[in-house]
Design a protein around this motif. Structure first.
Motif, PDB file in Angstrom:
ATOM      1  N   GLY A  20      17.041  -8.013 -59.974  1.00  0.00           N
ATOM      2  CA  GLY A  20      16.068  -6.941 -59.809  1.00  0.00           C
ATOM      3  C   GLY A  20      15.061  -6.852 -60.941  1.00  0.00           C
ATOM      4  N   ARG A  29      26.330  -8.037 -60.606  1.00  0.00           N
ATOM      5  CA  ARG A  29      25.922  -6.786 -59.979  1.00  0.00           C
ATOM      6  C   ARG A  29      26.030  -5.640 -60.989  1.00  0.00           C
ATOM      7  N   LYS A  34      23.668  -3.433 -57.475  1.00  0.00           N
ATOM      8  CA  LYS A  34      22.394  -4.147 -57.362  1.00  0.00           C
ATOM      9  C   LYS A  34      22.463  -5.463 -58.128  1.00  0.00           C
TER      10      LYS A  34
END
Length: 55
Positions: A20, A29, A34
């Motif tokens: 991200g 993660r 995410k």
């Protein structure tokens, strides 16, 4: 400097997805699930910390 403890297996996923922050593939993660590299989130946290309230 933020140093996160990601030794728990909940921070690993079998499927690689784009980070991200940097968009490079990662199996890592965040606490929220995410995809993000540990070093990317530590760097992001350092750059976005709110200043401490001063009296």
């Amino acid at each position: 400097m933020a140093l996160l403890d990601w030794r728990d297996s909940k921070h690993w996923a079998q499927k690689s997805e784009p980070c991200g922050v940097c968009d490079k593939p990662t199996n890592l993660r965040s606490d929220r699930g995410k995809p993000v590299h540990k070093v990317c989130v530590e760097d992001w946290t350092d750059r976005h910390q709110k200043p401490a309230n001063q009296s």
